[in-house]
Design an enzyme around this catalytic site. Structure first.
Site, PDB file in Angstrom:
ATOM      1  N   LYS A  96     -10.798  -3.777  18.410  1.00 53.34           N
ATOM      2  CA  LYS A  96      -9.369  -4.014  18.636  1.00 53.34           C
ATOM      3  C   LYS A  96      -8.984  -3.706  20.087  1.00 53.34           C
ATOM      4  O   LYS A  96      -7.809  -3.833  20.453  1.00 53.34           O
ATOM      5  CB  LYS A  96      -8.536  -3.205  17.649  1.00 53.34           C
ATOM      6  N   PHE A 111      -4.403   2.650  14.894  1.00 52.12           N
ATOM      7  CA  PHE A 111      -4.741   3.621  13.853  1.00 52.12           C
ATOM      8  C   PHE A 111      -5.928   3.098  13.062  1.00 52.12           C
ATOM      9  O   PHE A 111      -6.169   1.892  13.031  1.00 52.12           O
ATOM     10  CB  PHE A 111      -3.547   3.827  12.902  1.00 52.12           C
ATOM     11  N   ASN A 156       0.854  -1.191   0.000  1.00 47.37           N
ATOM     12  CA  ASN A 156       0.000   0.000   0.000  1.00 47.37           C
ATOM     13  C   ASN A 156       0.887   1.237   0.000  1.00 47.37           C
ATOM     14  O   ASN A 156       2.114   1.122   0.018  1.00 47.37           O
ATOM     15  CB  ASN A 156      -0.940  -0.028   1.213  1.00 47.37           C
ATOM     16  N   ASP A 184      -3.665  -6.516   4.541  1.00 47.18           N
ATOM     17  CA  ASP A 184      -4.655  -7.429   5.126  1.00 47.18           C
ATOM     18  C   ASP A 184      -4.571  -8.834   4.545  1.00 47.18           C
ATOM     19  O   ASP A 184      -5.004  -9.793   5.178  1.00 47.18           O
ATOM     20  CB  ASP A 184      -6.069  -6.870   4.909  1.00 47.18           C
ATOM     21  N   LYS A 242     -13.508  -0.006  15.106  1.00 50.42           N
ATOM     22  CA  LYS A 242     -12.137  -0.518  15.308  1.00 50.42           C
ATOM     23  C   LYS A 242     -11.686  -0.336  16.754  1.00 50.42           C
ATOM     24  O   LYS A 242     -11.052  -1.203  17.334  1.00 50.42           O
ATOM     25  CB  LYS A 242     -11.156   0.176  14.360  1.00 50.42           C
ATOM     26  N   LYS A 252       9.886 -15.595 -11.856  1.00 52.02           N
ATOM     27  CA  LYS A 252       8.971 -14.547 -12.328  1.00 52.02           C
ATOM     28  C   LYS A 252       7.750 -15.203 -12.966  1.00 52.02           C
ATOM     29  O   LYS A 252       7.890 -16.068 -13.831  1.00 52.02           O
ATOM     30  CB  LYS A 252       9.726 -13.690 -13.359  1.00 52.02           C
TER      31      LYS A 252
HETATM   32  N1  CTP Z   1      -3.518  -3.809  11.855  1.00 48.57           N
HETATM   33  C1  CTP Z   1      -2.814  -4.894  12.294  1.00 48.57           C
HETATM   34  N2  CTP Z   1      -2.783  -6.047  11.577  1.00 48.57           N
HETATM   35  C2  CTP Z   1      -3.468  -6.139  10.424  1.00 48.57           C
HETATM   36  C3  CTP Z   1      -4.215  -5.043   9.958  1.00 48.57           C
HETATM   37  C4  CTP Z   1      -4.235  -3.881  10.686  1.00 48.57           C
HETATM   38  O1  CTP Z   1      -2.191  -4.809  13.338  1.00 48.57           O
HETATM   39  N3  CTP Z   1      -3.423  -7.274   9.742  1.00 48.57           N
HETATM   40  C5  CTP Z   1      -3.585  -2.597  12.666  1.00 48.57           C
HETATM   41  C6  CTP Z   1      -3.004  -1.344  12.011  1.00 48.57           C
HETATM   42  O2  CTP Z   1      -1.641  -1.193  12.316  1.00 48.57           O
HETATM   43  C7  CTP Z   1      -3.851  -0.245  12.635  1.00 48.57           C
HETATM   44  C8  CTP Z   1      -5.191  -0.912  12.879  1.00 48.57           C
HETATM   45  O3  CTP Z   1      -4.931  -2.312  12.911  1.00 48.57           O
HETATM   46  O4  CTP Z   1      -3.344   0.163  13.885  1.00 48.57           O
HETATM   47  C9  CTP Z   1      -6.247  -0.620  11.858  1.00 48.57           C
HETATM   48  O5  CTP Z   1      -5.730  -0.828  10.554  1.00 48.57           O
HETATM   49  P1  CTP Z   1      -6.605  -0.472   9.281  1.00 48.57           P
HETATM   50  O6  CTP Z   1      -5.815  -0.804   8.068  1.00 48.57           O
HETATM   51  O7  CTP Z   1      -7.197   0.886   9.406  1.00 48.57           O
HETATM   52  O8  CTP Z   1      -7.851  -1.450   9.404  1.00 48.57           O
HETATM   53  P2  CTP Z   1      -8.050  -2.988   9.232  1.00 48.57           P
HETATM   54  O9  CTP Z   1      -8.070  -3.620  10.564  1.00 48.57           O
HETATM   55  O10 CTP Z   1      -7.048  -3.524   8.258  1.00 48.57           O
HETATM   56  O11 CTP Z   1      -9.522  -3.036   8.628  1.00 48.57           O
HETATM   57  P3  CTP Z   1     -10.058  -2.526   7.194  1.00 48.57           P
HETATM   58  O12 CTP Z   1      -8.957  -2.802   6.199  1.00 48.57           O
HETATM   59  O13 CTP Z   1     -11.267  -3.345   6.975  1.00 48.57           O
HETATM   60  O14 CTP Z   1     -10.388  -1.072   7.327  1.00 48.57           O
END
Ligand code: CTP
Length: 400
Positions: free
Chosen positions: A343, A325, A211, A280, A339, A290
């Site tokens: 979380k 975050f 990302n 994710d 969240k 490759k």
């Molecule tokens: N995070 C994590 N592990 C993951 C995904 C996210 O620890 N596999 C943590 C990120 O570091 C952040 C928080 O979870 O502190 C939220 O991350 P975010 O990308 O906003 O959300 P997601 O939990 O991935 O949910 P979504 O993609 O559905 O918004």
């Protein structure tokens, strides 16, 4: 002025064998004028350029110049333990190499390995030596371990040539020391774990899923925690950023590596801030070599990565504080609230991303959501300022 307490902070100054060693005399004298106590250590090569007597008179303290001297009353362990900061100026290529590899065969390297305080080094050498990959790699190793480097300046060198290698100015070296010691000590004794940047999930040998996270917010948070006196562990995905001074960095690529690194440190962290943009999903299978072009539609099978933050919160002790975050493209507060609860974090930093916002920018506009239901919207600020505001709130939570 470098200090506000009645006992002056002690700076340990290591002098190594460069022609610039004479400038250490001015540095010691300047540090004394700024109100610091100073102890000086000299390597055998430094003794060829300067004498212990000069430093003994300037510092008013015994100079540490012989590892096995019988007359030395204080051990290197005691000298190192007293120091608030260890400055090596000038630092030769030899010192840099030994420090990077844990060799301790002279007073200065011995003190370096025995010290547990911030370390600042000011290299001085010929430009070709400074630019040699061996020296640069050793400097990178030291920086990764939190050593602060005061870069040498361009100018006329002792060998007659001009280039980058001249010891930084005495003023710059002293102001670096002063800035570091002026840092607040509100988080002294606390360990802060910060994750930063994206993760990369390999598709094949040359492609990955990731990302747009630049890591700037996480790095700013790590730098701010260090400024407040914390011991800082930064776990970073791939970024183009310099490691913040004074911070221990563990580099990772994938979400699984980040999870492992977090679990290794989390149990001893008082404050954990998950600023990383963890991918994710990861491909179920990594292709060898490759993946060749196919003119048909291809399907990439993905499996969900573990939610590191959720796992850490489930293992959290009462005394530990966790900050998460939320990166959203819409319905910021509603999504962030979910969240915060799912979380189980003490504080959630919510921000809009995409369309030129958040990721990769130097400024960010965030809203802080607290576990007691409070919300606090911050204005658009540089990411360093956002980090300050987040730590102000963390300190408030800790004091309650
Ligand atoms: N995070 C994590 N592990 C993951 C995904 C996210 O620890 N596999 C943590 C990120 O570091 C952040 C928080 O979870 O502190 C939220 O991350 P975010 O990308 O906003 O959300 P997601 O939990 O991935 O949910 P979504 O993609 O559905 O918004």
């Amino acid at each position: 002025m470098g200090t506000t307490c009645s006992t002056p902070q002690e700076i340990l100054v290591g002098v190594t064998g460069s022609i610039a060693a004479y400038k250490a005399i001015e540095i010691v004298s300047g540090l004394k004028k700024s109100g610091f106590a100073v102890t000086v250590a000299l390597t055998p090569s430094a003794l060829k350029f300067v004498t212990p007597l000069t430093f003994e008179i300037l510092s008013g303290k015994e100079v540490y110049s012989e590892v096995f001297a019988e007359k030395t009353k204080v051990s290197h362990i005691e000298i190192a333990a007293r120091a608030s900061l260890f400055l090596v100026a000038p630092a030769t290529a030899n010192f840099i190499a030994k420090a990077a590899h844990g060799i301790a065969d002279d007073p200065v390297t011995l003190l370096y390995l025995s010290s547990n305080c911030p370390v600042v080094i000011a290299p001085a050498m010929n430009e070709r030596m400074f630019n040699h990959p061996a020296v640069q790699e050793n400097l990178e190793t030291l920086m990764r371990r939190g050593v602060i480097i005061v870069s040498p300046e361009e100018g006329r060198l002792a060998c007659g040539s001009t280039g980058k290698g001249r010891l930084a100015s005495v003023e710059k070296i002293i102001s670096t020391v002063e800035k570091l010691l002026k840092k607040r000590s509100t988080l002294k004794g606390k360990t802060v774990l910060v994750t930063a940047g994206p993760t990369q999930e390999k598709i094949d040998e040359i492609r990955y899923i990731s990302n747009y996270s630049s890591g700037k917010t996480g790095y700013a948070l790590a730098a701010e925690a260090f400024k407040r006196g914390a011991q800082v562990e930064l776990i970073s995905g791939p970024t183009n950023l310099e490691p913040p001074p004074g911070v221990n960095v563990t580099y990772v690529k994938t979400a699984l590596e980040m999870r492992k690194a977090c679990l290794d440190i989390f149990f001893r962290a008082d404050i954990t801030i998950m600023a990383a943009a963890v991918a994710d999903y990861r491909p179920v299978k990594k292709f060898d070599g490759k993946l060749k072009k196919s003119h048909n539609l291809i399907t990439l099978e993905l499996v969900e990565n573990p939610d590191i933050l959720k796992e850490l919160s489930s293992k959290k002790k009462k005394t530990q504080l966790i900050v998460g975050f939320a990166a959203e493209t819409s319905n910021l507060l509603e999504n962030a609230q979910v969240k915060l609860q799912e979380k189980k974090v003490d504080l959630l930093v919510a921000n809009l991303v995409g369309d030129g916002k958040g990721f990769g920018q130097d400024f960010n506009q965030v809203t802080l959501l607290f576990s007691d239901g409070r919300k606090h919207k911050l204005p658009l600020l540089p990411k360093e300022k956002v980090a300050e505001k987040i730590f102000d709130q963390i300190e408030k939570i800790l004091s309650n």
